[in-house]
Motif scaffolding. Sequence first.
Motif: not given
Length: 85
Positions: A58, A61-62, A65
């Motif tokens: 993650y 991926r990101w 946030i």
Amino acid sequence: MSAVDQDLARIIPTLSQAFEHVRAETGRARRAARQLDYSDLEAMAWQALQSERVRHHYHQRWRAILVDEFQDTSQVQAEIIELLT
């Protein structure tokens, strides 16, 4: 202590037992029906994020946030966010 306070103090243990009983029974019913609630999903996400491999996935991926209404997050939600960042 007022009479109302005394009455409440006397029934709190019974209310606590009733709450725990209902919580346990609804949990059993959900498991028997193979259903999850939102708290189950949060707990499973937190558990998955204990893995370095999952966190790495993650993190790659990101890039950012965004959390709306952060002041309303629960402890589990805050820990999930911390693990994701």
